[in-house]
Design a protein around this motif. Structure first.
Motif, short mmCIF file in Angstrom:
data_model
loop_
_atom_site.label_atom_id
_atom_site.label_comp_id
_atom_site.label_asym_id
_atom_site.label_seq_id
_atom_site.Cartn_x
_atom_site.Cartn_y
_atom_site.Cartn_z
N LYS A 164 0.75 -1.11 0.12
CA LYS A 164 -0.03 0.10 0.03
C LYS A 164 0.80 1.10 0.05
O LYS A 164 2.09 0.94 0.33
N ARG B 75 -5.99 8.63 1.53
CA ARG B 75 -6.80 7.57 2.30
C ARG B 75 -8.35 8.01 1.77
O ARG B 75 -9.15 7.09 1.56
N SER C 210 -8.79 6.55 -1.89
CA SER C 210 -8.78 5.08 -1.76
C SER C 210 -7.44 4.68 -2.61
O SER C 210 -7.19 3.68 -3.01
N ASP D 267 -4.35 4.94 -1.91
CA ASP D 267 -3.31 4.00 -1.11
C ASP D 267 -3.56 2.56 -1.72
O ASP D 267 -2.56 1.83 -1.48
N GLU D 268 -4.61 2.03 -2.11
CA GLU D 268 -4.83 0.84 -2.68
C GLU D 268 -4.01 0.36 -3.81
O GLU D 268 -4.12 -0.80 -4.28
N GLN E 259 -1.60 -2.58 -4.85
CA GLN E 259 -2.04 -4.08 -4.62
C GLN E 259 -2.28 -4.46 -6.08
O GLN E 259 -2.49 -5.68 -6.10
N ARG F 292 -11.66 -8.88 2.40
CA ARG F 292 -10.25 -7.83 2.65
C ARG F 292 -9.53 -8.75 3.51
O ARG F 292 -9.61 -9.74 4.38
N ILE G 18 -9.27 -6.34 -3.44
CA ILE G 18 -9.21 -4.93 -3.03
C ILE G 18 -10.57 -4.17 -2.34
O ILE G 18 -10.40 -3.49 -1.59
N THR G 19 -11.56 -4.67 -3.12
CA THR G 19 -12.87 -4.34 -2.51
C THR G 19 -13.70 -5.48 -2.59
O THR G 19 -13.46 -6.44 -3.01
N GLN H 244 -16.12 -3.79 2.50
CA GLN H 244 -15.22 -2.70 2.26
C GLN H 244 -16.15 -1.67 1.80
O GLN H 244 -15.98 -0.35 2.06
N THR I 297 -18.73 0.39 -5.31
CA THR I 297 -17.20 0.63 -5.08
C THR I 297 -17.01 2.22 -5.59
O THR I 297 -16.68 3.01 -4.84
#
Length: 212
Positions: free
Chosen positions: A82, A113, A116, A118-119, A122, A137, A162-163, A167, A202
């Motif tokens: 991340k 954050r 999102s 920061d994901e 992944q 998750r 990821i989602t 989430q 999402t």
């Protein structure tokens, strides 16, 4: 080779028993779509990732990427990637921030954050076959070791994502293992329709969160 979380023989049998999802979509189409989409998206988001890494490094000392041990499908332990959003003195295994007002979060980290972003790293976990775009998750290794029993370990029947339903729910601020019904619903009803629904959900959640 990463370790594998094994089930304790002293754990009581859970009253909730899920079966591992099978079928052409789960075994062939979903993994192929994950890998292909990840391969196509990585070069597209690479410039943004480099910019974000630069902003993180300029604001605070430490690596731009955050690495942590998580537990995936069949209890296999892997390293999740991340963007770092907190100061480096914060313990890696500490509780996750419940809001962007948490003093452990950097100024750049608050924005990252909230969006999102920061994901994004992944995508590497997806290309390595450790994660999917949609799924439960991945839980922290320390929490699995301390708080997981037979019932909770059923989350490991599929690849983490990821989602997912949890989430994008209002329960996402609470511990994962306190809201198993989201992941169990997904595992029992996994399909391409469910995945499309979660991805659209999402996008709506992200759009709403960035509006305020």
């Amino acid at each position: 080779m990463e370790g594998i979380i094994t089930k304790s023989s002293t754990e009581a049998q859970s009253s909730v028993e899920l079966s591992r999802p099978y079928g052409f979509y789960c075994s062939i189409i979903k993994p192929a779509l994950d890998w292909t989409a990840g391969l196509l998206l990585l070069p597209v988001v690479a410039p943004l990732l480099l910019l974000l890494c630069l902003l993180i490094k300029l604001e605070s000392e430490g690596p731009a990427l955050f690495r942590q041990k998580r537990v995936g499908k069949d209890g296999k332990v892997f390293t999740i990637y991340k963007l770092r959003t907190m100061y480096t003195h914060v313990p890696k295994e500490g509780r996750s921030p419940e809001s962007t007002d948490d003093p452990r979060i950097t100024k750049v980290g608050k924005w990252i954050r909230k969006t999102s972003l920061d994901e994004l790293p992944q995508l590497l976990n997806i290309l390595r076959g450790e994660m999917s775009f949609v799924g439960p998750r991945p839980e922290q290794l320390s929490i699995v070791q301390d708080a997981y029993g037979e019932k909770e370990r059923q989350r490991f029947l599929v690849k983490p994502g990821i989602t997912g339903l949890w989430q994008t729910s209002a329960d996402r601020k609470a511990p994962i293992h306190h809201n198993l019904h989201h992941d169990f619903t997904y595992i029992q009803n996994i399909s391409w329709r469910m995945d499309v629904y979660i991805l659209l959900r999402t996008a709506l959640v992200m759009l709403k969160s960035n509006t305020y």
